[in-house]
Design a protein around this motif. Sequence first.
Motif, short mmCIF file in Angstrom:
data_model
loop_
_atom_site.label_atom_id
_atom_site.label_comp_id
_atom_site.label_asym_id
_atom_site.label_seq_id
_atom_site.Cartn_x
_atom_site.Cartn_y
_atom_site.Cartn_z
N PRO A 282 0.81 -1.23 0.00
CA PRO A 282 0.00 0.00 0.00
C PRO A 282 0.84 1.28 0.00
O PRO A 282 0.33 2.35 -0.34
CB PRO A 282 -0.81 -0.12 1.30
CG PRO A 282 0.01 -0.99 2.19
CD PRO A 282 0.70 -1.96 1.28
N ALA A 283 2.11 1.17 0.38
CA ALA A 283 2.96 2.36 0.39
C ALA A 283 3.27 2.86 -1.02
O ALA A 283 3.52 4.04 -1.23
CB ALA A 283 4.25 2.07 1.14
N SER A 284 3.24 1.94 -2.00
CA SER A 284 3.61 2.32 -3.36
C SER A 284 2.47 2.14 -4.36
O SER A 284 2.66 2.35 -5.55
CB SER A 284 4.83 1.51 -3.82
OG SER A 284 4.58 0.11 -3.70
N HIS A 285 1.29 1.75 -3.88
CA HIS A 285 0.16 1.51 -4.76
C HIS A 285 -1.12 2.11 -4.17
O HIS A 285 -1.28 2.17 -2.95
CB HIS A 285 -0.03 0.01 -4.99
CG HIS A 285 1.11 -0.62 -5.71
ND1 HIS A 285 2.22 -1.10 -5.05
CD2 HIS A 285 1.33 -0.84 -7.03
CE1 HIS A 285 3.07 -1.58 -5.94
NE2 HIS A 285 2.56 -1.44 -7.13
N PRO A 286 -2.04 2.51 -5.03
CA PRO A 286 -3.23 3.24 -4.57
C PRO A 286 -4.38 2.34 -4.14
O PRO A 286 -5.50 2.47 -4.62
CB PRO A 286 -3.61 4.06 -5.81
CG PRO A 286 -3.20 3.20 -6.96
CD PRO A 286 -1.94 2.50 -6.51
N ASN A 287 -4.11 1.40 -3.24
CA ASN A 287 -5.19 0.59 -2.69
C ASN A 287 -5.95 1.40 -1.63
O ASN A 287 -5.38 2.23 -0.94
CB ASN A 287 -4.64 -0.69 -2.07
CG ASN A 287 -4.11 -1.64 -3.12
OD1 ASN A 287 -4.85 -2.16 -3.94
ND2 ASN A 287 -2.80 -1.87 -3.11
N ILE A 288 -7.24 1.12 -1.50
CA ILE A 288 -8.09 1.92 -0.61
C ILE A 288 -8.17 1.30 0.78
O ILE A 288 -8.16 2.01 1.78
CB ILE A 288 -9.48 2.09 -1.23
CG1 ILE A 288 -9.37 2.87 -2.55
CG2 ILE A 288 -10.43 2.83 -0.27
CD1 ILE A 288 -10.66 2.93 -3.33
N LEU A 289 -8.30 -0.01 0.86
CA LEU A 289 -8.30 -0.71 2.15
C LEU A 289 -7.61 -2.04 1.96
O LEU A 289 -7.95 -2.80 1.05
CB LEU A 289 -9.72 -0.91 2.68
CG LEU A 289 -9.84 -1.66 4.02
CD1 LEU A 289 -9.16 -0.87 5.13
CD2 LEU A 289 -11.31 -1.92 4.36
#
Length: 485
Positions: A282-289
């Motif tokens: 999640p630090a490098s990708h736009p995941n929401i949850l």
Amino acid sequence: MKQFKSTIKYAAVILAATSLAFSSCKKFTQEPYDNRAPLTTAREFAQVLVNGYPVRHDLFTDILTDDYDFHAGLAQASNISSYLPMYLWKDDYPDNIGTGPARAYSEYYAKIYVANVALEGIDNASGTAEEKAAIKGEAKLIRAYCHFMLVNIFGAQYDAATAGSSLGIPLVTAVARGNINTYTRNTVKEVYDQVEADATDGLALLQQAGNAVSTNPYHFSVAAANAFLSRVKLYKGDWTSTVKYADAVIAEKGRSVRVLSDDIPYKTSSGIPFFANRFMDPASHPNILMLAYNSTLGPLVPTGFSICGFFPSDSIMALYKTNDLRKQVFTSVGTVIDQRVIAIKYATQPNSPNNTPIKTPYFNMEEVLLNRAEALLRNNGSVSDALTDLETLRSKRYSPYAKLNVNIAATALLDTVLLERRKEFVNEGLRWFDVKRLKIKVLHRLARNEAPAATLDAADLRKAIQIPRLEQERNMPIAGQLNPR
């Protein structure tokens, strides 16, 4: 606190077992026992909710879909009897294996128990109004999500004409205190009504909580609540509301999707384990949850390794053209004769033997955009508006990338949206629910080029998975409310 968290983590294996575990304590949330420390502060309840997020045991549903084939030559014999019945949509699936319907059932109800503990105690805890609102909102969203997943696995697909009579799952909105508690199944409509009430209340509470809401990507946020509601409304067929909640996510997060061209070079430069570990970072990708949990195999046993015999189907692999970057998110396994591929979206690959934390998404922007585009088109919305959503994704998935014709017909664009949805979410646990709601027929073979061993028709009743055997035995009312066949 540690002892209490451990207690609620393993409690409520099934609904009836929950009541038995606490049969000697009628007021266990008010009176400490067994040296358990009482929860008295908002911070303590927040720590409890860390343990409230369910492991994604719903991922087993991938092997029920047209995305997966069975290949016995690459399966360990001991695993065939465990998972093959599910692949053939049989009701006599094992309930003592690492993942599957029984584990999903117990996991989601266990986390509903955790959410209910928080909801019943937070008002009497110390803390600011904002802290309490954040905890209550998070707990309501967890409870809503778990009920939603349960009804979509074990209940009939939502249909406005039949939802009021179709069997759903038991709603559990309070901590069980009786000696032996039994539960009956609510209707699909009743479950959806509760899910929507909890989710909208949870969203409103998070909005009230302001800065008290966690910014950790592993906790519900306002954006995650809106993303969740966009899925609920899509599955319900409420197209206007699907767009409404998707718009709220976009307003906060923008149309930001994974840039696959940034990820793929790591597959060769740093190796598959690094690539797989980074893919859900999640630090490098736009995941929401996101969900993170430690397991060498966990819920990915059937699909994440070459040990159970289930592999992305020839039909799904044929959909990835040479310029589709998603084709690179697979790696070959087996031999020249028995060659298959597996998706390397998770850090649980054959050549990644370490006990690496598995990260899986609950919601991401790719789903939000595809939800929105589909809902627009089904609601006679703007084709150009739907194209904006779809092209945001396609522009990061094809190289070379060519835009679709702006004069494309709405029906053709909807077909394209659904195609992109299928290709985007292989091994992410969404396809089964699309098979249900889109009334897709599925054929399963036991080997390439053989006749189908089992067929799941468009309106097949087996799309509502049967209630687990152990729950039938311990909860007698449900034994008389089994899914029709």
